[in-house]
Scaffold this active site. Structure first.
Site, PDB file in Angstrom:
ATOM      1  N   HIS A  50       0.912  -1.295  -0.005  1.00 25.22           N
ATOM      2  CA  HIS A  50       0.011   0.137   0.173  1.00 25.22           C
ATOM      3  C   HIS A  50       0.875   1.237  -0.066  1.00 25.22           C
ATOM      4  O   HIS A  50       1.214   1.912   0.968  1.00 25.22           O
ATOM      5  CB  HIS A  50      -0.806   0.087   1.125  1.00 25.22           C
ATOM      6  CG  HIS A  50      -1.870   0.967   1.146  1.00 25.22           C
ATOM      7  ND1 HIS A  50      -3.304   0.691   1.616  1.00 25.22           N
ATOM      8  CD2 HIS A  50      -2.036   2.103   0.561  1.00 25.22           C
ATOM      9  CE1 HIS A  50      -3.983   1.465   1.762  1.00 25.22           C
ATOM     10  NE2 HIS A  50      -3.503   2.588   1.140  1.00 25.22           N
ATOM     11  N   LEU A  60       2.536   6.692  -4.597  1.00 25.06           N
ATOM     12  CA  LEU A  60       3.608   7.428  -5.253  1.00 25.06           C
ATOM     13  C   LEU A  60       3.389   8.725  -6.064  1.00 25.06           C
ATOM     14  O   LEU A  60       4.257   9.501  -6.387  1.00 25.06           O
ATOM     15  CB  LEU A  60       4.325   6.437  -6.454  1.00 25.06           C
ATOM     16  CG  LEU A  60       4.990   4.973  -5.560  1.00 25.06           C
ATOM     17  CD1 LEU A  60       5.436   4.160  -6.719  1.00 25.06           C
ATOM     18  CD2 LEU A  60       6.078   5.412  -4.474  1.00 25.06           C
ATOM     19  N   ARG A  61       2.088   9.159  -6.165  1.00 17.98           N
ATOM     20  CA  ARG A  61       1.645  10.345  -6.830  1.00 17.98           C
ATOM     21  C   ARG A  61       1.976  10.425  -8.007  1.00 17.98           C
ATOM     22  O   ARG A  61       1.463  11.667  -8.732  1.00 17.98           O
ATOM     23  CB  ARG A  61       2.159  11.340  -5.865  1.00 17.98           C
ATOM     24  CG  ARG A  61       2.029  11.352  -4.247  1.00 17.98           C
ATOM     25  CD  ARG A  61       0.321  11.391  -4.155  1.00 17.98           C
ATOM     26  NE  ARG A  61       0.190  11.580  -2.640  1.00 17.98           N
ATOM     27  CZ  ARG A  61      -0.729  10.707  -2.058  1.00 17.98           C
ATOM     28  NH1 ARG A  61      -1.887  10.151  -2.706  1.00 17.98           N
ATOM     29  NH2 ARG A  61      -1.071  11.066  -0.795  1.00 17.98           N
ATOM     30  N   ASN A  79      -5.025   5.827  -7.056  1.00 18.97           N
ATOM     31  CA  ASN A  79      -5.408   7.142  -7.028  1.00 18.97           C
ATOM     32  C   ASN A  79      -4.543   8.351  -7.721  1.00 18.97           C
ATOM     33  O   ASN A  79      -4.073   9.282  -6.941  1.00 18.97           O
ATOM     34  CB  ASN A  79      -5.984   7.342  -5.748  1.00 18.97           C
ATOM     35  CG  ASN A  79      -4.970   7.516  -4.611  1.00 18.97           C
ATOM     36  OD1 ASN A  79      -3.953   7.146  -4.705  1.00 18.97           O
ATOM     37  ND2 ASN A  79      -5.214   8.341  -3.548  1.00 18.97           N
ATOM     38  N   ASP A 128      -8.749   2.561  -3.257  1.00 18.16           N
ATOM     39  CA  ASP A 128      -8.092   3.274  -2.051  1.00 18.16           C
ATOM     40  C   ASP A 128      -8.335   4.789  -1.814  1.00 18.16           C
ATOM     41  O   ASP A 128      -7.850   5.486  -2.987  1.00 18.16           O
ATOM     42  CB  ASP A 128      -6.706   2.790  -1.580  1.00 18.16           C
ATOM     43  CG  ASP A 128      -6.358   3.418  -0.269  1.00 18.16           C
ATOM     44  OD1 ASP A 128      -7.094   3.003   0.853  1.00 18.16           O
ATOM     45  OD2 ASP A 128      -5.478   4.249  -0.173  1.00 18.16           O
ATOM     46  N   HIS A 188     -10.963  -0.140   0.916  1.00 20.08           N
ATOM     47  CA  HIS A 188     -10.789   1.204   1.843  1.00 20.08           C
ATOM     48  C   HIS A 188     -12.330   1.269   2.542  1.00 20.08           C
ATOM     49  O   HIS A 188     -13.330   1.674   1.804  1.00 20.08           O
ATOM     50  CB  HIS A 188     -10.528   2.386   1.153  1.00 20.08           C
ATOM     51  CG  HIS A 188     -10.518   3.590   2.037  1.00 20.08           C
ATOM     52  ND1 HIS A 188      -9.441   4.335   2.070  1.00 20.08           N
ATOM     53  CD2 HIS A 188     -11.628   4.346   2.364  1.00 20.08           C
ATOM     54  CE1 HIS A 188      -9.945   5.409   2.836  1.00 20.08           C
ATOM     55  NE2 HIS A 188     -11.130   5.273   3.299  1.00 20.08           N
ATOM     56  N   ASP A 227       0.656   2.578   3.829  1.00 21.35           N
ATOM     57  CA  ASP A 227      -0.121   3.514   3.383  1.00 21.35           C
ATOM     58  C   ASP A 227       0.423   5.025   3.190  1.00 21.35           C
ATOM     59  O   ASP A 227       0.245   5.996   3.512  1.00 21.35           O
ATOM     60  CB  ASP A 227      -1.353   3.595   4.147  1.00 21.35           C
ATOM     61  CG  ASP A 227      -2.495   4.721   3.730  1.00 21.35           C
ATOM     62  OD1 ASP A 227      -2.324   4.935   2.609  1.00 21.35           O
ATOM     63  OD2 ASP A 227      -3.379   4.704   4.445  1.00 21.35           O
ATOM     64  N   PHE A 250      -5.555  14.412   3.676  1.00 18.54           N
ATOM     65  CA  PHE A 250      -5.346  13.183   4.751  1.00 18.54           C
ATOM     66  C   PHE A 250      -3.874  12.485   4.423  1.00 18.54           C
ATOM     67  O   PHE A 250      -3.388  12.263   3.098  1.00 18.54           O
ATOM     68  CB  PHE A 250      -6.347  12.025   4.212  1.00 18.54           C
ATOM     69  CG  PHE A 250      -7.759  12.555   4.858  1.00 18.54           C
ATOM     70  CD1 PHE A 250      -8.170  12.279   6.083  1.00 18.54           C
ATOM     71  CD2 PHE A 250      -8.766  12.922   3.995  1.00 18.54           C
ATOM     72  CE1 PHE A 250      -9.294  12.744   6.769  1.00 18.54           C
ATOM     73  CE2 PHE A 250      -9.759  13.314   4.517  1.00 18.54           C
ATOM     74  CZ  PHE A 250     -10.114  12.977   6.012  1.00 18.54           C
TER      75      PHE A 250
END
Length: 429
Positions: free
Chosen positions: A55, A58-59, A89, A149, A176, A303, A321
């Site tokens: 989990h 890495l953006r 995401n 997620d 999630h 995460d 978050f």
């Protein structure tokens, strides 16, 4: 390829051993003569199979100001990881075969850690229509784990269809668990006396637990596999323990921060501690630790959620978050689980390498440290005291919840298929 002799490591309960690494595999184990191999002094170090994170955020693509595949991979290597699963995401979302292959290729180009893409369950993470699950599975990326997620797959019919679909190729849906009608997108603090006192929107544990309960029943109905991400409450543990007693194919993970940090840290409104699901009370933490130790929770997953300063440095309710996790994960597990006697190093290796590799279908990872096996190896000094400094992170972001805390253990070296990606605490690109 250079050969390495890892000399004098504590090899998971078998005492001090040498490991000779040649051509990407472990060639010999025991008392080994160095010959022309480069010696890595492992006196006082524990040798583990390379860590696997189920989990990681890495953006890239889309938010390279917060993290890139390269910087996240460096953080992973520094934390002892040899494989990480990159969550979907991003922008654009990893919901097509082409997007998954792009993430795979970025990871291979970097070469510090195996980056395995996680595919979205729904198109655009919108929760309305299944993404290209089959095409992602058949792509070069060979996606086997799917997750929205950051958002819950709250539609029971869609979740059922996803479970039925991934069963055909041995995949798994990672959920999630957040019922949006019980904890909406604004909920940011464990619901209780503290949330009321701070005036923060409450996130009750039951909002997680009802989704966990629903999804284990859907897994039983479909005969498919479900994985519960970032379990945070004692109630979820109770459901998982019952489901496993019934033979339902459910696995679960817990984060380092949910094993160590409690909701009282929110008293100062520091947005570093804003995470989803939120930090929970000490009684939940105690049950999470117990569940990890007895195998009810299968794995530790970071995460890892980096954020640029302009997204995190806001009033608590408006801040993003998430918190960093890759570089301190093994230290946290050592501090709260191994050094306290709740887990052995063998159990820690199972929770952070062997089991997550099995859940993700990564056959080259989580293997025993034995002759003929891939040389994916992590070396940790188990007794070193380390004061965490967020400025030292390899991540682009600085939202490190352990800043200024002292943790026990220091990752010294990491080898990916026999090549050091971290050597004496220095990342080797």
């Amino acid at each position: 390829m250079t050969s390495y002799l890892i000399q004098g490591a504590d090899l998971l309960g078998t005492g001090r051993q040498d490991l000779l690494v040649k051509d990407g595999v472990i060639a010999e184990v025991g008392k080994v003569t160095a010959g022309d191999a480069t010696v890595i002094d492992a006196d006082g170090l524990v040798a583990l199979p390379g860590l696997v994170d189920l989990h990681t955020h890495l953006r890239e693509p889309g938010r390279e100001d917060a993290e890139t595949v390269a910087t996240g991979s460096a953080a992973a290597a520094a934390g002892g990881f040899t494989a990480i699963l990159a969550m979907a995401n991003t922008n654009p979302v990893t919901d097509t075969a082409e997007a998954a292959e792009r993430v795979l290729d970025l990871g291979r180009a970097c070469g510090l850690v195996d980056v395995q893409p996680v595919g979205a369950v729904s198109k655009g993470l919108a929760g309305a229509e299944l993404a290209e699950l089959g095409l992602m599975a058949r792509s070069r990326a060979a996606v086997r784990v799917f997750s929205d997620d950051g958002k819950c797959v709250h539609d029971a019919r869609l979740m059922r269809r996803a479970l039925e679909y991934v069963k055909t190729f041995g995949g798994v849906v990672s959920q999630h668990a957040q019922e949006p009608r019980l904890a909406d997108s604004g909920a940011c603090c464990h619901e209780g006396e503290l949330s009321g006192r701070l005036g923060l929107p409450g996130w009750p544990g039951v909002a997680e637990e009802v989704i966990v309960a629903r999804d284990v029943m859907l897994a039983r109905h479909t005969g498919s596999r479900v994985h519960i991400a970032h379990v945070s409450t004692a109630g979820s543990v109770e459901v998982l323990r019952w489901a496993k007693s019934q033979g339902i194919a459910v696995t679960a993970e817990v984060t380092p921060h949910h094993l160590m940090l409690d909701t009282e840290l929110l008293s100062g409104y520091d947005p570093t501690y804003k995470v989803n699901p939120p930090l929970r009370p000490t009684e939940d933490i105690a049950e999470l630790r117990k569940a990890l130790a007895d195998g009810t929770i299968d794995a530790v997953a970071t995460d890892h959620a980096p954020h640029a300063r302009h997204d995190k440095e806001h009033a608590f309710a408006e801040a993003a978050f998430g918190m960093l996790g890759l570089e301190q994960a093994l230290q946290v597990v050592n501090t709260v689980m191994v050094q306290t006697g709740l887990m052995t190093w063998e159990q820690a290796a199972a929770a952070m390498s062997t089991t997550p590799a099995r859940i993700a279908g990564l056959t080259g990872h989580g293997r025993p440290l034995a002759a003929g096996e891939p040389a994916n190896i992590t070396l940790i000094d188990p007794t070193a005291k380390v004061e965490v400094d967020r400025a030292d992170s390899h991540s682009l972001s600085r939202n490190n919840p352990w800043h200024a805390m002292t943790l026990t253990g220091r990752v010294q070296s990491t080898l990916l298929r026999g090549r050091p990606t971290l050597l004496d605490q220095e990342v080797h690109v």
